[in-house]
Every structure is written in structure tokens, then in C-alpha cells.
Design a protein around this motif. Structure first.
Motif, PDB file in Angstrom:
ATOM      1  N   MET A 156       0.846  -1.203   0.000  1.00 37.04           N
ATOM      2  CA  MET A 156       0.000   0.000   0.000  1.00 37.04           C
ATOM      3  C   MET A 156       0.872   1.240   0.000  1.00 37.04           C
TER       4      MET A 156
ATOM      5  N   GLU B 104     -11.815   2.072  -2.479  1.00 33.10           N
ATOM      6  CA  GLU B 104     -12.452   2.958  -1.500  1.00 33.10           C
ATOM      7  C   GLU B 104     -13.687   3.630  -2.110  1.00 33.10           C
TER       8      GLU B 104
ATOM      9  N   GLY C 104      -6.237   0.643  -5.044  1.00 35.94           N
ATOM     10  CA  GLY C 104      -6.724   0.754  -3.668  1.00 35.94           C
ATOM     11  C   GLY C 104      -7.675   1.929  -3.491  1.00 35.94           C
TER      12      GLY C 104
END
Length: 561
Positions: free
Chosen positions: A1, A205, A201
Motif C-alpha cells: 500500500m 475505496e 486501492g
């Protein structure tokens, strides 16, 4: 990440910018070095790479520096070519967007960990601080961290903060601008470094939050909207869009600006394209999105259903209509500005349907409700229409094609009625296989039809050394409204008859009659019919125009939902 940190809008105080108190880019000035990070006091700075960002509107220097101590690190030589490439890619991306410029840029590379107040959870992070004379980017980097591609993508994102502060200052200098500041910077990084998965990522979201959160409540994860805008209208549309955003702070200001820049049809189209998986990143990579489908409600009988949404939210839900029934939908009311779309086929969105046919299996609709104005709701009455609310009625719904025996039914009747008399008079009757066909249809809205498609019977009578050929052809439609009255029974009320009959008679080689005339139509307004139905076969008697020998059918198509 990865971790990329927004420029410190509040710390720098863009609304009250003042030039740096230190000499621009003076690595011998400790004040200058400490402006990147106070922990760098005494570290000095040494240029690693010096290059230039070129774009159609100008050019500005870009350099990367590091501390005197770190400059001896051999691995840093591998950053020289990527930084030069970064400057070239940034210039090309600026040209694609248009209407932008950039201040001189210094990137300070340090192995220090990101300061705790930045909230970084990984050793690699970047932070842009735009000043009027120079945009400072501090790059917290661990040699054991991410790939060079990721590092340059991160720096491209930060460079767009430098670009935004120079190009969009009037809409950039307030806290609530973070949503577009980060989303557009992410888009710019993809323009410069296309085809990467570095935003996946953030997209996840958006997938999770978009059913309930307005667009301006996201940060990096607003990037799907910028992908869509750039894909549909080009990168320049992103620049034009940002130029028109809010100059004041707060959610109300962001909402008002979005209403001005994005019309209801655009927002609806974005929602549909997003849910259908049509959005692509620059250079064509399909956005890696798995939208949350929304709540599932199962419909089994009459009920009231309410759909609601808020401005710039992609509210979605699912309605599952239980099999074996026909349903009607009636919209009782809908608030101004709200749009509600239904889809049971990927890529196809329609207004809420008047009827839902769930005969053979459950029918699932995705529902998308959007608005750009204010909170809104719509209410729907879902009912089972009287007379077609049984599973037997549901079985009738669809298109039916006559079997070969039914198509030859009229020939059989002719044989029953006339062949014996002709033979008794010393003649003979022979008929060819029929041409053309007809379709029998029952729709879920209670309408039906017999559609004649050039159905032709051709027979030859021979007697006393001569012969006469007779051909009868039917074209047109008999329309009716239907209801079931119980197991195996129903009524048909005739509402249309455009059938025409063409009769052609030849005596030897000579045509003695060739006439087309309208069919007389049914003698009664309505009548009963009897039927037996399975998933694939239908036996029916009593529909006008179909004789008792034309009573067997096979299913041609499933009823549309």
C-alpha cells in the motif's frame, strides 16, 4: 500500500502566500533546508539531478537534491534517468490537459521517516509545499521500498499539486478542495505514467463509499470520476472542470460548484458507466472496480417501494422479482431533480418498467438513483395485475410458433370438408405444404396478437381433364387483450384487426381471380379460450383466426422482463 500525502494547504496558508524568507534554492541556507523538514537542520543539500519541465506554454527548472551525507549513497545514481523522464512525462501530460503551468520545483530526497503528524504508515511518502517562487516537494524514501515506477508515479502526483497551486489558485486555497486536488493529481499521474495499478486501492475505496458518500467527501478515491471525465471528453476537460470549481470553503460551496460544472445527465451517465465497468484509465487500462451492488429487496407480491438519493451520490440497490408471476410498477411520485434507472442487462439502462415478467425465473434489476440538486425520493406501487396474476397466466406469456401439424391444419379441414365431395364428382383435391407462418403472442401487460406472416395455402382441384389452382395468403395482425379466468381458461377481447386475405385462382394457365380484401374480423367483441401450457408447448383453442386444427405451438422466445 502506497502513501502519498496531500500538500499542506493549511500549514502553508495559501490564502496568505508570501515569498520565502530565504534565498531560493540556496542549499547553503539552513533555513531553506529546514523548510522541507525541520529535522533536516544542518544536513545541507546537494543537487542529484537538474533538468527542465517543457510544455507548450513555457519551461521551468526541476531538480532533485539530497543531504550532503546521503549524496554519497551509490544507489542514488539510479534515480537520475527516472527523474529526467519524470520531467519529460510531466510536460507532455501538461500539454494534454492544457491551461496549466508550473513553478520551479525542488524535490528533496531524504531517508528520514515521514513525520508522525502526516499520518504515513509506510516508509515512502511525498509532500508538496507550493510557494510563489518555488514548489518544494519532500520525498521520504526508503531504498528497500517501492519500485522506481511507483516512486515516479508518486512524484508525478505531487507535481500536479505544484501545477494546481500555480494554475488553479482561486479554487485551490481552501480545505474542502482536497477532494479534487487529490483526485485530479491522481489522474495526472496516470497521464504521465499510464497503464499502472497504483490507484486500485483508491478505486476500492470509491467502490465501498460511493453508495452513500457525495463526490466531494472523497480524496484520492475521487479518481474514478476524473478517469471518466478524461475518457469521455479528453484530458483538457479535467483542466476546464477544475478551473470552474468552488472558490469558497465547505461542502455547500463544493456542491454548488459541482452543480454548475456537471449537469444531471452527466452525473447519471457517470453512474451508469461506473456500474457497468466501462471506465478506463488513460491509455485504455480498464479501471479495476468492483462496485458495491447495494441492498437486495425481494419482491413476492404487492408492495410499496421507495428509492432515495442525495446530491452527487451513486445510490444503488437491487430488486429481485420472484419467479412465476407478472408484476406492474406504477410511479406514485418522484421529487424534482431525481433520476431513477433500472437495468437487468449490462450496459442497458431504462426508466422504471411498467411491467415485470418473472415467469421462468427470478428477475433481478439493478437500480441507480442520482441527483445533482437536493435530497430526493421516488415511490413505486408494485402490484399483481388482476386476471394475469397466476402461474398459469405466466406460462402463456411469450411468443409461440405453430407446429407443422398446426400449419397444415387448414389443409386437413379442406380435406375433411371438400375432398370427399370432389371425389364423388369424379375429381381430386391435392394441396402443397403451406408457405409462411404466423406467431401467437401473449405479453405480460395483458395484450396479445396473432401476427400473420405471409401464411399461404395452395391447393389444386382436378376434374374432367382440367385443373384449378387456388392460393390464399394472410398478412397482418389481430390484436387482443387477454385475461385468465381460472386454470386452463381465459378471455380475449379483440382491439385490432389489420389482417388482409389475398385470393389467387388460376384455371389452367389463366388467372381468373386475384383479389386482396380486409379480413372481416371477429363477429364478437370478446370470447373465451381454453389452453394447456408447459414450459415449451402450448395447446389453445378459441383465439379468432385460428381453427381447431391450428391449436398446437412451441415457444419461440422467453418473455422479456
Amino acid at each position: 500500500m502506497r502513501v502519498r500525502l496531500m500538500l499542506l494547504l493549511l500549514c502553508v496558508g495559501l490564502s496568505g502566500w508570501v515569498p520565502s524568507a530565504f534565498a531560493l534554492g540556496n542549499c547553503s541556507s539552513d533555513a531553506y533546508v529546514r523548510s522541507f523538514d525541520a529535522r533536516l537542520s544542518g544536513a545541507g543539500c546537494v543537487p542529484l539531478v537538474e533538468t527542465t519541465v517543457h510544455w507548450a506554454g513555457g519551461r521551468q527548472p526541476l531538480r532533485m537534491v539530497t543531504s550532503v551525507e546521503s549524496a554519497a549513497e551509490p544507489s542514488l545514481v539510479h534515480l537520475v534517468a527516472p527523474i529526467r523522464s519524470l520531467a519529460e512525462r510531466a510536460g507532455r501530460a501538461m500539454d494534454e490537459m492544457g491551461g496549466v503551468e508550473i513553478a520551479p520545483v525542488t524535490i528533496y530526497l531524504t531517508s528520514l521517516p515521514p513525520p508522525p503528524e502526516l499520518g504515513a504508515s509506510q516508509p515512502t511518502a511525498a509532500l508538496a509545499r507550493p510557494f510563489p517562487d518555488e514548489c518544494e516537494v519532500v520525498f521520504y524514501w526508503s531504498p528497500e521500498g517501492e519500485s522506481y515506477d511507483f516512486l515516479m508515479f508518486t512524484l508525478a502526483h505531487e507535481l500536479f499539486h505544484c501545477i494546481s497551486a500555480k494554475s488553479f489558485l482561486s479554487v485551490y486555497n481552501h480545505e474542502s478542495a482536497i477532494w479534487w486536488a487529490e483526485g485530479s493529481a491522481e489522474y495526472f499521474a496516470h497521464l504521465a505514467y499510464p497503464g499502472t495499478s497504483f490507484s486500485d486501492g483508491d478505486i476500492a475505496e470509491f467502490d465501498a463509499g460511493s453508495p452513500t458518500q457525495p463526490l466531494w467527501s472523497f480524496t484520492y478515491s475521487s479518481v474514478p470520476f476524473f478517469f471518466w471525465l478524461g475518457q469521455n471528453e479528453g484530458p483538457n476537460a479535467v483542466s476546464r472542470f477544475v478551473h470552474g470549481l468552488a472558490t469558497g470553503d465547505g461542502a455547500a460551496a463544493e456542491h454548488a460548484a459541482l452543480r454548475r460544472m456537471i449537469d444531471p445527465g452527466q452525473w447519471k451517465q457517470f453512474g451508469e458507466d461506473y456500474l457497468d465497468g466501462k471506465i478506463r484509465q488513460p491509455a485504455g487500462r480498464l479501471m479495476a472496480s468492483t462496485p458495491q451492488p447495494g441492498a437486495l429487496r425481494r419482491i413476492t407480491g404487492p408492495t410499496t417501494h421507495r428509492v432515495a438519493s442525495q446530491p452527487f451520490v451513486l445510490h444503488r440497490e437491487r430488486l429481485s422479482f420472484a419467479r412465476g408471476k407478472l408484476y406492474t410498477l406504477q410511479q406514485d411520485n418522484i421529487d424534482a431533480g431525481l433520476s431513477v434507472g433500472f437495468s437487468n442487462t449490462p450496459g442497458v439502462w431504462i426508466s422504471p418498467p411498467d411491467n415485470v415478467t418473472a415467469c421462468r425465473e427470478d428477475v433481478l434489476y439493478r437500480v441507480l438513483a442520482t441527483t445533482t440538486e437536493a435530497n430526493g425520493a421516488a415511490t413505486y406501487q408494485i402490484a399483481l395485475p388482476p386476471g394475469i396474476d397466476s402461474e398459469g397466466a405466466c406460462c402463456l406469456v411469450g411468443e409461440w410458433s405453430p407446429t407443422q401439424a398446426s400449419r397444415e391444419g387448414e389443409i386437413a379441414i379442406l380435406a375433411d370438408v371438400g375432398a370427399g365431395q370432389i371425389a364423388a364428382a369424379g375429381g381430386s383435391l391435392s394441396c402443397e405444404p403451406p408457405e409462411g407462418t404466423w406467431l401467437l403472442s401473449f405479453s405480460g401487460d395483458g395484450t396479445g396478437s396473432v401476427d400473420w406472416q405471409g401464411f399461404t395455402n395452395r391447393c389444386i382441384t382436378r376434374a374432367q381433364g382440367g385443373e384449378m389452382e387456388t392460393a390464399s395468403t394472410r398478412n397482418g395482425t389481430t390484436g387482443f387483450e387477454w385475461r385468465t379466468t381460472g386454470p386452463g381458461g381465459g378471455t380475449a377481447r379483440y382491439v385490432e384487426n389489420s389482417v388482409e386475405m389475398t385470393i389467387n385462382m388460376k384455371l389452367g394457365p389463366m388467372t381468373v381471380l386475384d383479389r386482396t380484401a380486409p379480413d372481416a374480423g371477429p363477429s364478437v367483441e370478446s370470447n373465451g379460450f381454453a389452453y394447456q401450457c408447459t414450459a415449451e408447448t402450448l395447446s389453445i383453442q378459441g383465439i379468432y383466426g385460428l381453427n381447431y386444427r391450428a391449436g398446437r405451438y412451441t415457444r419461440v422466445s422467453e418473455p422479456a422482463p
